[in-house]
Design an enzyme around this catalytic site. Sequence first.
Site, mmCIF file in Angstrom:
data_model
loop_
_atom_site.group_PDB
_atom_site.id
_atom_site.type_symbol
_atom_site.label_atom_id
_atom_site.label_comp_id
_atom_site.label_asym_id
_atom_site.label_seq_id
_atom_site.Cartn_x
_atom_site.Cartn_y
_atom_site.Cartn_z
ATOM 1 N N HIS A 25 -19.096 -22.960 1.130
ATOM 2 C CA HIS A 25 -19.908 -23.680 2.117
ATOM 3 C C HIS A 25 -20.342 -25.021 1.545
ATOM 4 O O HIS A 25 -21.316 -25.615 1.986
ATOM 5 C CB HIS A 25 -21.162 -22.900 2.488
ATOM 6 N N HIS A 42 -28.993 -25.587 8.736
ATOM 7 C CA HIS A 42 -30.386 -25.174 8.964
ATOM 8 C C HIS A 42 -30.865 -25.550 10.367
ATOM 9 O O HIS A 42 -31.510 -24.743 11.040
ATOM 10 C CB HIS A 42 -31.302 -25.768 7.892
ATOM 11 N N GLY A 43 -30.526 -26.768 10.799
ATOM 12 C CA GLY A 43 -30.943 -27.196 12.140
ATOM 13 C C GLY A 43 -30.303 -26.337 13.217
ATOM 14 O O GLY A 43 -30.966 -25.905 14.163
ATOM 15 N N SER A 97 -32.757 -18.120 7.218
ATOM 16 C CA SER A 97 -33.953 -18.477 7.977
ATOM 17 C C SER A 97 -34.152 -17.538 9.155
ATOM 18 O O SER A 97 -35.292 -17.275 9.546
ATOM 19 C CB SER A 97 -33.903 -19.933 8.434
HETATM 20 N N1 LIG Z 1 -35.243 -16.164 -1.145
HETATM 21 C C1 LIG Z 1 -35.791 -16.985 -0.267
HETATM 22 N N2 LIG Z 1 -37.071 -16.822 0.099
HETATM 23 C C2 LIG Z 1 -37.656 -17.649 0.995
HETATM 24 N N3 LIG Z 1 -37.001 -18.663 1.582
HETATM 25 C C3 LIG Z 1 -35.712 -18.851 1.262
HETATM 26 C C4 LIG Z 1 -35.034 -18.043 0.329
HETATM 27 N N4 LIG Z 1 -33.750 -18.494 0.218
HETATM 28 C C5 LIG Z 1 -33.654 -19.544 1.062
HETATM 29 N N5 LIG Z 1 -34.817 -19.754 1.686
HETATM 30 C C6 LIG Z 1 -35.150 -20.752 2.703
HETATM 31 O O1 LIG Z 1 -34.122 -20.730 3.676
HETATM 32 C C7 LIG Z 1 -33.745 -22.057 3.970
HETATM 33 C C8 LIG Z 1 -32.301 -22.088 4.432
HETATM 34 O O2 LIG Z 1 -32.204 -21.394 5.617
HETATM 35 P P1 LIG Z 1 -30.774 -21.277 6.329
HETATM 36 O O3 LIG Z 1 -30.297 -22.615 6.697
HETATM 37 O O4 LIG Z 1 -30.843 -20.236 7.342
HETATM 38 O O5 LIG Z 1 -29.947 -20.737 5.093
HETATM 39 P P2 LIG Z 1 -28.493 -20.159 4.933
HETATM 40 O O6 LIG Z 1 -27.595 -21.114 5.657
HETATM 41 O O7 LIG Z 1 -28.347 -20.161 3.443
HETATM 42 O O8 LIG Z 1 -28.494 -18.790 5.502
HETATM 43 C C9 LIG Z 1 -33.973 -22.812 2.693
HETATM 44 O O9 LIG Z 1 -34.156 -24.161 2.942
HETATM 45 C C10 LIG Z 1 -35.203 -22.140 2.126
HETATM 46 O O10 LIG Z 1 -36.394 -22.737 2.610
HETATM 47 O O1 LIG Z 2 -22.566 -18.226 4.970
HETATM 48 C C1 LIG Z 2 -22.541 -17.037 4.924
HETATM 49 C C2 LIG Z 2 -23.726 -16.194 4.796
HETATM 50 O O2 LIG Z 2 -24.707 -16.755 4.013
HETATM 51 P P1 LIG Z 2 -26.088 -17.310 4.550
HETATM 52 O O3 LIG Z 2 -26.942 -17.225 3.337
HETATM 53 O O4 LIG Z 2 -26.545 -16.547 5.730
HETATM 54 O O5 LIG Z 2 -25.824 -18.743 4.985
HETATM 55 C C3 LIG Z 2 -21.294 -16.360 5.125
HETATM 56 O O6 LIG Z 2 -20.436 -17.266 5.661
HETATM 57 C C4 LIG Z 2 -20.689 -15.740 3.923
HETATM 58 O O7 LIG Z 2 -20.764 -14.383 4.200
#
Ligand SMILES: Nc1ncnc2c1ncn2[C@@H]1O[C@H](COP(=O)(O)OP(=O)(O)O)[C@@H](O)[C@H]1O
Ligand SMILES: O=C(COP(=O)(O)O)[C@@H](O)CO
Length: 581
Positions: free
Chosen positions: A217, A401-402, A445
Amino acid sequence: MTRLFNDPAAFADEALEGFAAAHRGWVRPVTGGVVRAAGTPAGQVAVVVGGGSGHYPAFSGLVGRGLAHGAAVGNVFASPSAQQIRSVARFASGGAGVLLMYGNYAGDVLHFGQAAERLAGDGIEARTFAVTDDISSAAPEESAKRRGIAGDLPVFKTAAAAAEEGLPLDEVVRVAEHANARTRSFGIAFSGCTLPGADHPLFTVPEARMAVGLGIHGEPGIGEESLPTADEAARLMVAALLKELPEDVDTPAGRRAAVILNGLGSVKYEELFVVYRKVAALLGDAGVDIVDPEVGELVTSFDMAGVSLTLTWLDDRLEQLWRAPADTPAYRKGAPVAQEPAAEAVPFVEDIDDTRVPAATEESRASAAHVLAALNALAGTVDTHADELGRIDAVAGDGDHGIGMRRGSTAALRAAVRAHDLGAGAGTVLVHAADAWADKAGGTSGALWGTILRSLGTRLGDQDAPTATAVARGVSDASDAVRRLGGAEVGDKTMVDVLVPFADSLAEAAAEGGLLTEAWQRAALAAEQAAAATADLLPRKGRARPHAEKSLGTPDAGAHSLALITRAVHGVLPAHPLDQH
Ligand SMILES: Nc1ncnc2c1ncn2[C@@H]1O[C@H](COP(=O)(O)OP(=O)(O)O)[C@@H](O)[C@H]1O
Ligand SMILES: O=C(COP(=O)(O)O)[C@@H](O)CO
């Protein structure tokens, strides 16, 4: 560039729909993903794999005989939600327990963990297993923190073959552990992918350069070098993997290994073969016997240009499981078997229905209107700032994230309106919003915001009109729950850096008496300051953790979105005590 799509937000669902239509002999669509068309034989452990979309054939393409019994499929680059995973696992269960398998990413760990707990509540024994094969993503002494990439395939496959033999859940888990301990991958990349609807790549690699160890990613790699020849690329990857042998493999000479040369999206088959030619020669020189190699696309990242090499060091047992027949849409081994078309969609189990609304008092129902206003303001500010949040997240994360926050907050608002219309009290409105957010957004998130809204809703309940003190307690509960679930503490550069001071400051101000809106104003200021201060921190959790310097100077995306939300909610809090309408 991803050119063919309709609504980018619908891309993952539409891709899954088309995939299932094209493979009716193998898979059957169910809520949350797909299961084997023929179902799971009674008494067999079901292996349910999963992860985000954008990585085909991971994960839906690996469902079929000899491999997974089901796949939970999330949005683009976001883990499936706990509810999706639970649903797929319920459909896949053959009555002997379920092993949930995924790559080691924060969102997946949270959602699969929650799904396992909920499955236990459904009477289905479920265990979780995160694959950690990417040696660039953490040092050997922190190997449990490594991400999962193309090593997913041998680990999933050997565990699933053990399930197919009829072994009990504990033994299937042991096979997964052993295969994972014997599997290592190393990757290089030449350019980033562009997500559907985006007009620029998620990340870039400078012209004529190669990123070493870049994640699927766009997670930061361990270095950058000039563009190699095919032979140099092979040499680099083979050397890295031979340098880090598993503990119980003392020398490569005389050992047998499964080998996967994986194309990440836009490196095509003939290029892969040119690289593989050298990989095979180098492994041969080191005395390694290659067993059933795979050269092709097994875990991808849209149009990312890159390759990874995976070795699974086999013993007799792992070799038997690696060589066992498999028949899935994207991976076949052994004699071909004629596929029966799937029976028409008669659900094996009931879909989950969590839309009931318990009785609430008049006061609580009236307060639910304020909750709706707050959720509306929340969704509004997320929508306004979605692009900015994506840009911040792309600095060291995966840039979604957005998108994830928009998807979650919109679903939360919709569910809240529905619950309110059904006569729900403030607590239940929040709990429905929480479940919808986690379910529709997936990702880290999604799990954390689901937890925040659920904690608040549980504290407020459906009996009393919420006071400033009750709201402050609910926010403190949320802060505790997020720390418990995600394991992050203040200073790790996550949303926890904002949630904790926000909760503390709200509790302090509420204890002094006065209106919620006054207390919230103080707490929102503290949240904004804390969010800005995350720019100076180095991440210690989540995607951005390895080689984290890249994120210095940029705030954490989740911390920033939380601060924006606290400010927006302040704007709609009533200027009178909530319990005096
Ligand atoms: N272990 C954690 N505990 C609390 N917040 C976390 C943790 N890991 C990541 N985050 C929060 O999640 C945000 C990212 O969210 P999101 O975009 O949904 O992540 P992803 O794409 O990795 O699933 C980060 O900017 C951070 O604030
Ligand atoms: O991106 C994946 C999951 O990770 P997140 O932390 O929820 O962004 C996925 O594509 C790999 O399993």
